[in-house]
Motif scaffolding. Structure first.
Motif, PDB file in Angstrom:
ATOM      1  N   ARG A 137      36.936  45.455  38.568  1.00  0.00           N
ATOM      2  CA  ARG A 137      36.212  46.542  38.648  1.00  0.00           C
ATOM      3  C   ARG A 137      36.260  47.429  40.048  1.00  0.00           C
ATOM      4  O   ARG A 137      36.397  48.375  39.811  1.00  0.00           O
ATOM      5  CB  ARG A 137      34.720  46.019  38.815  1.00  0.00           C
ATOM      6  N   PHE A 138      36.670  46.612  41.173  1.00  0.00           N
ATOM      7  CA  PHE A 138      37.378  47.406  42.276  1.00  0.00           C
ATOM      8  C   PHE A 138      38.779  48.312  42.026  1.00  0.00           C
ATOM      9  O   PHE A 138      38.903  49.124  42.360  1.00  0.00           O
ATOM     10  CB  PHE A 138      37.378  46.532  43.102  1.00  0.00           C
ATOM     11  N   GLU A 164      35.995  49.447  34.708  1.00  0.00           N
ATOM     12  CA  GLU A 164      36.741  48.325  34.943  1.00  0.00           C
ATOM     13  C   GLU A 164      38.029  48.386  34.599  1.00  0.00           C
ATOM     14  O   GLU A 164      38.528  48.956  33.541  1.00  0.00           O
ATOM     15  CB  GLU A 164      36.245  46.965  33.956  1.00  0.00           C
ATOM     16  N   ALA A 214      41.973  56.557  43.228  1.00  0.00           N
ATOM     17  CA  ALA A 214      41.697  57.113  44.576  1.00  0.00           C
ATOM     18  C   ALA A 214      43.449  57.256  45.012  1.00  0.00           C
ATOM     19  O   ALA A 214      43.796  58.198  45.502  1.00  0.00           O
ATOM     20  CB  ALA A 214      41.042  56.275  45.549  1.00  0.00           C
ATOM     21  N   VAL A 224      35.695  44.190  51.315  1.00  0.00           N
ATOM     22  CA  VAL A 224      34.757  43.484  50.454  1.00  0.00           C
ATOM     23  C   VAL A 224      34.587  42.122  50.888  1.00  0.00           C
ATOM     24  O   VAL A 224      33.330  41.426  50.677  1.00  0.00           O
ATOM     25  CB  VAL A 224      35.422  43.436  49.043  1.00  0.00           C
ATOM     26  N   MET A 272      36.828  39.072  37.770  1.00  0.00           N
ATOM     27  CA  MET A 272      36.208  40.187  37.137  1.00  0.00           C
ATOM     28  C   MET A 272      35.714  41.297  38.223  1.00  0.00           C
ATOM     29  O   MET A 272      35.737  42.785  37.866  1.00  0.00           O
ATOM     30  CB  MET A 272      34.867  39.708  36.345  1.00  0.00           C
ATOM     31  N   LEU A 273      35.483  40.942  39.238  1.00  0.00           N
ATOM     32  CA  LEU A 273      34.892  41.869  40.408  1.00  0.00           C
ATOM     33  C   LEU A 273      36.163  42.621  40.698  1.00  0.00           C
ATOM     34  O   LEU A 273      36.183  43.912  40.964  1.00  0.00           O
ATOM     35  CB  LEU A 273      34.261  41.320  41.277  1.00  0.00           C
ATOM     36  N   ALA A 305      38.702  52.026  40.492  1.00  0.00           N
ATOM     37  CA  ALA A 305      38.526  53.250  41.445  1.00  0.00           C
ATOM     38  C   ALA A 305      39.407  53.014  42.380  1.00  0.00           C
ATOM     39  O   ALA A 305      39.971  54.312  42.968  1.00  0.00           O
ATOM     40  CB  ALA A 305      37.041  53.077  41.898  1.00  0.00           C
ATOM     41  N   SER A 306      39.964  52.257  42.774  1.00  0.00           N
ATOM     42  CA  SER A 306      40.651  52.078  44.093  1.00  0.00           C
ATOM     43  C   SER A 306      42.068  52.611  43.680  1.00  0.00           C
ATOM     44  O   SER A 306      42.584  53.415  44.489  1.00  0.00           O
ATOM     45  CB  SER A 306      41.161  50.493  44.498  1.00  0.00           C
TER      46      SER A 306
END
Lengths: 234, 112
Positions: free
Chosen positions: A67-68, A150, A75, A28, A63-64, A71-72
């Motif tokens: 959001r990551f 999020e 997984a 990222v 905030m970003l 999902a991370s």
């Protein structure tokens, strides 16, 4: 004295916020550096002002990161579930392989160890069944979770439950492998170590390695989920 | 409302061909006539998520400026997902359009 750079400061802040997944943080950071570089180039104004504008348009780093994180972590939890199933399958095959080998080489249990072996095998079987039940519950729970857009507190609790179920299964598996180690050790001790002992020793090493990999993965997910949870306080 | 449709918006922005994150956000801005004024960074978690789902593929390239850049492209599954979502959206938009049309007619003829 180095010039202040809002872009460099932002990249550092984003990397820190993504500390729950170092590989993701590196990727990222590279993508964000390209994005902000392009935005600054296209703006073409005074450097610090354009950098500050590009950073503001990009959005808050925490905030970003939240959001990551959603999902991370999902997984990673799914990967841990898959590793747990693979570990259970591998340990089961190793146990069966060792028992088959004892049959081939006519390697019985000495009278001295028979009583302990009976209790050990009984405990071993139930611990393995408990591990299997825990793994099935953990995988069922993981499979029915969906990563939200999020990371939020309720999702953090769901991940906590996934980790707890995985930990219960891993603990039962550790008991199984510990019992297997004792029982195999007793047999090898009674047999005075011969070349035929290589197979039991090897299967036991496989069991220990698989359990170790599983425990390391569960610990990593736990650590990362705890690290991501700190994003909610910022 | 926009949050729930970000996946579809990003897939649609990539329908024209492979693009990097900055180009995706510019394309969304251009094609929506500036209506979707998102923080630019929000597109990256979506790109990563869609890649994990197998709807996008990506690779590192080097831009003319010399910077490394990650370029994303729709996979076959991504094209299929976009076509499905487009069909659902068109049905939904037609249904809402029908409802608003009726409401508009009723408002125009209050005695009906």
């Amino acid at each position: 004295m180095p010039q202040p750079s809002p872009v460099a400061d932002y990249l550092d802040a984003l990397t820190r916020a993504l500390a729950f997944d170092p590989a993701l943080a590196r990727r990222v950071r590279r993508e964000t550096a390209d994005h902000l570089g392009e935005a600054v180039e296209r703006d073409g104004g005074e450097r610090i002002t354009t950098e500050a504008r590009a950073v503001a348009a990009f959005g808050d780093a925490h905030m970003l990161a939240r959001r990551f994180a959603a999902a991370s972590l999902m997984a990673q939890t799914r990967r841990t579930g898959a590793i747990m199933i693979a570990a259970l399958g591998g340990i089961y095959l190793a146990m069966k392989g060792r028992i088959a080998w004892y049959g081939i080489v006519q390697w019985g249990v000495s009278d001295e160890w028979r009583a302990m072996n009976t209790v050990g095998v009984w405990l071993d079987r139930w611990a393995f069944l408990l591990a299997l039940a825990g793994a099935v519950m953990a995988c069922g729970y993981i499979a029915t979770r969906r990563a939200p857009p999020e990371f939020h507190r309720a999702y953090g609790h769901q991940l906590g439950r996934c980790v707890m179920l995985c930990a219960v299964a891993a603990a039962a598996l550790l008991v199984t492998v510990a019992i297997e180690t004792v029982l195999t050790g007793c047999r090898l001790y009674a047999a005075d170590f011969s070349a035929a002992a290589a197979i039991p020793a090897l299967t036991l090493a496989v069991e220990l390695a698989l359990t170790g990999v599983l425990v390391v993965h569960i610990h990593a997910v736990f650590r990362r989920a705890r690290c991501a949870a700190t994003l909610l306080d910022k | 409302m926009l949050k729930g449709h970000l996946d579809m918006i990003v897939l649609a922005a990539l329908a024209g061909g492979p693009a990097h994150g900055y180009a995706v956000i510019q394309e969304i801005h251009r094609r929506s006539g500036g209506a979707f004024d998102l923080p630019e960074g929000t597109v990256y978690p979506v790109l990563h998520r869609l890649e994990q789902k197998g709807l996008l593929g990506s690779r590192w390239t080097r831009a003319e400026s010399g910077r490394e850049r990650r370029v994303y492209a729709l996979t076959r599954s991504g094209r299929r997902a976009l076509a499905d979502q487009r069909a659902v959206w068109q049905r939904f938009a037609a249904a809402i359009g029908g409802l608003f049309g009726d409401a508009g007619d009723a408002a125009a003829e209050p005695g009906r």
